[in-house]
Structures are given as C-alpha cells and as structure tokens.
Enzyme design. Structure first.
Site, PDB file in Angstrom:
ATOM      1  N   GLU A  11      30.221  39.379  50.081  1.00  0.00           N
ATOM      2  CA  GLU A  11      31.152  38.356  49.856  1.00  0.00           C
ATOM      3  C   GLU A  11      32.138  38.124  50.851  1.00  0.00           C
ATOM      4  O   GLU A  11      31.869  38.933  52.251  1.00  0.00           O
ATOM      5  CB  GLU A  11      31.805  38.389  48.445  1.00  0.00           C
ATOM      6  CG  GLU A  11      33.008  39.434  48.333  1.00  0.00           C
ATOM      7  CD  GLU A  11      33.617  39.441  47.081  1.00  0.00           C
ATOM      8  OE1 GLU A  11      34.117  38.457  46.680  1.00  0.00           O
ATOM      9  OE2 GLU A  11      33.883  40.569  46.437  1.00  0.00           O
ATOM     10  N   LYS A  25      40.473  43.098  41.452  1.00  0.00           N
ATOM     11  CA  LYS A  25      41.248  42.249  41.974  1.00  0.00           C
ATOM     12  C   LYS A  25      42.557  42.861  42.403  1.00  0.00           C
ATOM     13  O   LYS A  25      43.532  42.708  41.439  1.00  0.00           O
ATOM     14  CB  LYS A  25      41.466  41.041  41.097  1.00  0.00           C
ATOM     15  CG  LYS A  25      41.460  39.701  42.106  1.00  0.00           C
ATOM     16  CD  LYS A  25      41.452  38.313  41.332  1.00  0.00           C
ATOM     17  CE  LYS A  25      41.853  37.109  42.247  1.00  0.00           C
ATOM     18  NZ  LYS A  25      40.807  36.854  43.300  1.00  0.00           N
ATOM     19  N   ARG A  33      39.518  40.295  33.329  1.00  0.00           N
ATOM     20  CA  ARG A  33      39.389  40.888  34.555  1.00  0.00           C
ATOM     21  C   ARG A  33      40.655  41.559  35.022  1.00  0.00           C
ATOM     22  O   ARG A  33      40.449  42.712  35.658  1.00  0.00           O
ATOM     23  CB  ARG A  33      39.211  39.410  35.551  1.00  0.00           C
ATOM     24  CG  ARG A  33      38.592  40.178  37.040  1.00  0.00           C
ATOM     25  CD  ARG A  33      38.046  39.133  37.764  1.00  0.00           C
ATOM     26  NE  ARG A  33      38.990  38.291  38.212  1.00  0.00           N
ATOM     27  CZ  ARG A  33      39.029  36.999  38.584  1.00  0.00           C
ATOM     28  NH1 ARG A  33      37.642  36.793  39.184  1.00  0.00           N
ATOM     29  NH2 ARG A  33      39.943  36.158  39.104  1.00  0.00           N
TER      30      ARG A  33
HETATM   31  C1  PLP Z   1      39.716  36.009  43.585  1.00  0.00           C
HETATM   32  C2  PLP Z   1      38.661  36.441  44.364  1.00  0.00           C
HETATM   33  C3  PLP Z   1      37.396  35.636  44.231  1.00  0.00           C
HETATM   34  C4  PLP Z   1      37.265  34.370  43.652  1.00  0.00           C
HETATM   35  O1  PLP Z   1      37.429  34.501  42.235  1.00  0.00           O
HETATM   36  P1  PLP Z   1      37.495  33.387  41.262  1.00  0.00           P
HETATM   37  O2  PLP Z   1      37.905  33.880  39.897  1.00  0.00           O
HETATM   38  O3  PLP Z   1      36.557  32.264  41.357  1.00  0.00           O
HETATM   39  O4  PLP Z   1      38.839  32.853  41.820  1.00  0.00           O
HETATM   40  C5  PLP Z   1      36.317  36.167  44.996  1.00  0.00           C
HETATM   41  N1  PLP Z   1      36.399  37.391  45.687  1.00  0.00           N
HETATM   42  C6  PLP Z   1      37.591  38.044  45.936  1.00  0.00           C
HETATM   43  C7  PLP Z   1      37.513  39.283  46.671  1.00  0.00           C
HETATM   44  C8  PLP Z   1      38.477  37.706  45.145  1.00  0.00           C
HETATM   45  O5  PLP Z   1      39.572  38.512  45.063  1.00  0.00           O
END
Ligand code: PLP
Length: 341
Positions: free
Chosen positions: A219, A183, A81
């Site tokens: 989300e 991210k 990722r």
């Molecule tokens: C990090 C993150 C998540 C959760 O991801 P995981 O890999 O399960 O920790 C969900 N949404 C956003 C916007 C994130 O930055």
C-alpha cells in the site's frame, strides 16, 4: 448556528473546535468519559507514549447528507479496528459500543463545525489512545487516555481529482508479521522520511512493496490500492497481513460487487501485473479514492491507460457510488450509516 468558516476554502489542517471527548483508564478500568474544553494534554515527561510510542489511532468523518442529516460512515468498523490495534500494542481495549457513543457525543458537541451539504468539506474525527503514565523500563503503560477530537477539513481535491504520480519506495513500510495491519503512529513515523523524499523528487506518494520479496504491491503510507482489470470488469485489491485493513477499501469491494456488478479479487498482486491494469487508485477516508495515473519504478514508468487528466471510468463509478451512499443520495447497505442528527 453554523460557525463562521469559509467551508469551500478549508484545507486539510487542524482547526481547534469547542469540545473533545476524554476517557481515562486507571486501576484496570475506564472511567465514564466526558466532553471537555481543554485542547491541551499535560503528562509526565516519561509517559510511555513519549518514550516508546505506545499509541494507536483511528480516522473517520461526519458530514451533512443531502436531506440535512448529520451522519458518520461505519463507525463500528473503526471501533473494531481500534480494538485490534490496542491488542497488538498491549493496550486496554476501548469498548466498541462506548466508542460509537463517544463519536456521536463528539459530533453533537461540535455540531456547528459540521460543514454543510454540497461544500465538499467534512468534519474529520480523530479517536486515539496512548499510554500516559511514566515508563522507563520497557513495558506497557498502566494508565491510558482515550480521546476523540474533531476538525473541519476541506474537500481533499480542490477543483477535481487529478491523477497523481507515485514512485516505488526503496524503504519498506511494514515487516512480515510486523505491525503493518494496525493503525499505529509508529507505522507513520518511519514513513515521514520516505514521503518527504518522494515530494522532493516530485512524486505525490510512495508505493510500498512487500518487505520479504519486494515483488508484491502492499500500500502507500496511508491508503490501500485498488486496480481495475484491462476489460474494466474486475476490481483487484492487494491482500497481505502487513496491509492496514482500510474501511474505504472494504466498502468499495462491496460497492463494486453489489452495486456495479464487478468481480472482486482480493489477492496477492504482483508488481509485474501493473502493466496489465487499466486504472489504479488509492483509497482511504481522507480522499475516498485518489486516482493514480503513473507509477515510477526507478526511472521505468508504468502509465495507466486512464491517463493523467481524469479519474478512469470505473474508478469514477466507484467513487460516485460510494460518495453517493455516504451523502444519502444512494441507498446504503444495512448498518453503514450512523445518523447523529
Ligand atoms: C488509515 C489507513 C488507511 C485507510 O483506511 P480507511 O479506513 O479507509 O481510512 C490505509 N492505510 C493505512 C496505512 C492507514 O493508516
């Protein structure tokens, strides 16, 4: 020797540990990288990260399993990722095998900070990368730093997971074809006002809808949604190219299907469907699953039948199974657990 830390009273904050991993990208290549003591970074006042937010990050945990091993959960997915995030922001990628090696080294060097099994606490790891050389005309940096630090964090929910109340946000998190699926700190900067405002209004989190039509669930600022159908037999989770692909959510989809025999639907979820679901949860590395009891849309309340006291029964099964796999109480699918010690 385990550090003299009161594991059961740890919060979710930064505690400096002994070592961090650092690697520098210069003249078109990464150096070997090393574990260092200095927790501070010195850089140009004009560093690209400071001017144009050229920075991406990851988050994962190390913890002690029931039989006393120290492990990480699917660090290869964090490595992959990070590559996707880097590409989108014109940053050099960090080799995926080197990423996992660096995670292992960082945990090994801070092994005394890994909380004991049963404490509920974990060692949170934060890999990140940023453009470090001076940049004033808008362009990508030429030099980068990759780091991993770690910090022990307490159980996300002290005294059990109480369902939370969230509101539908009036601001959007991510544009269609924008950067919602990577991210990057930039996605969080814009969410700070919305989260402070939500807290001031008495809500725990914001539900973001799709920016184009504002009819579909995306989300929250840092966690993906999962929903359970009225009959308790289906896990439904929103699909969109502006949602961050949560590793917890992807793992829960496997757990739901392979361990619990649920049907999994990864598809567009319309806000109007919420009233038909029995349970709702937020999933991410920090809490694994936070149950959502209520969604408030400008005064109109959607209350999930699971209520405001406890996690719903299906959410609880998902939570117990995934945390059981992570803690070594339940056999994990091939390749999910990286043993460090
Ligand atoms: C990090 C993150 C998540 C959760 O991801 P995981 O890999 O399960 O920790 C969900 N949404 C956003 C916007 C994130 O930055």
């Amino acid at each position: 020797m385990s550090k003299n830390i009161d594991w059961s009273n740890l919060g979710f904050g930064y505690i400096q540990t002994d070592k961090r991993f650092v690697s520098n990208f210069k003249d078109g290549k990464w150096d070997e990288g090393a574990l260092i003591d200095d927790a501070n970074i010195t850089m140009s006042e004009c560093a690209c990260v400071l001017q144009y937010a050229q920075t991406v990050f990851e988050g994962l945990k190390a913890y002690t399993t029931e039989d006393g091993h120290v492990v990480c959960f699917r660090p290869d997915l964090n490595a992959a990722r990070l590559v996707d995030s880097c590409k989108r922001l014109e940053m050099p990628t960090f080799p995926e095998d080197k990423f996992v090696e660096a995670v292992v080294k960082t945990v090994e060097a801070n092994i005394d900070y890994v909380p004991p099994y049963g404490s509920g606490a974990t060692l949170y790891l934060r890999p990140y990368m940023f453009g470090i050389n001076p940049v004033i005309g808008v362009k990508p940096a030429e030099e980068y730093q990759f780091r991993i630090f770690c910090t022990p964090v307490g159980p996300y929910f002290k005294g059990g997971a109480k369902p939370i109340t969230i509101r539908v946000s009036d601001v959007d998190r991510a544009a269609p074809h924008g950067t919602g699926d990577i991210k990057a700190g930039l996605n969080y900067a814009m969410s700070l006002h919305a989260i402070v405002d939500a807290h001031n209004q008495g809500y725990d989190e914001n539900m973001y809808l799709d920016a184009a039509t504002r009819t579909k669930v995306e989300e929250t600022g840092g966690a993906n949604f999962i929903f359970i159908s009225a009959d308790g037999k289906k896990l439904i989770t929103p699909k969109s190219n502006s949602i961050l692909p949560s590793i917890t959510r992807r793992s829960l989809m496997v757990v739901a299907e392979k361990y619990l025999g649920l049907t999994v639907e990864h598809r567009e979820v319309f806000f109007d469907e919420l009233k038909d679901f029995s349970e709702c949860g937020l999933c991410g590395t920090a809490a694994v699953i936070s149950p959502v009891g209520k969604v408030v849309d400008h005064g109109k309340e959607i209350c999930f039948p699971a209520g405001m006291e406890d996690m719903g029964p299906v959410t609880k099964k998902l939570y117990d199974t995934l945390t059981g796999i992570q803690m070594g109480r339940i056999e994990a699918p091939e390749g999910w657990i990286k043993t460090i010690k």
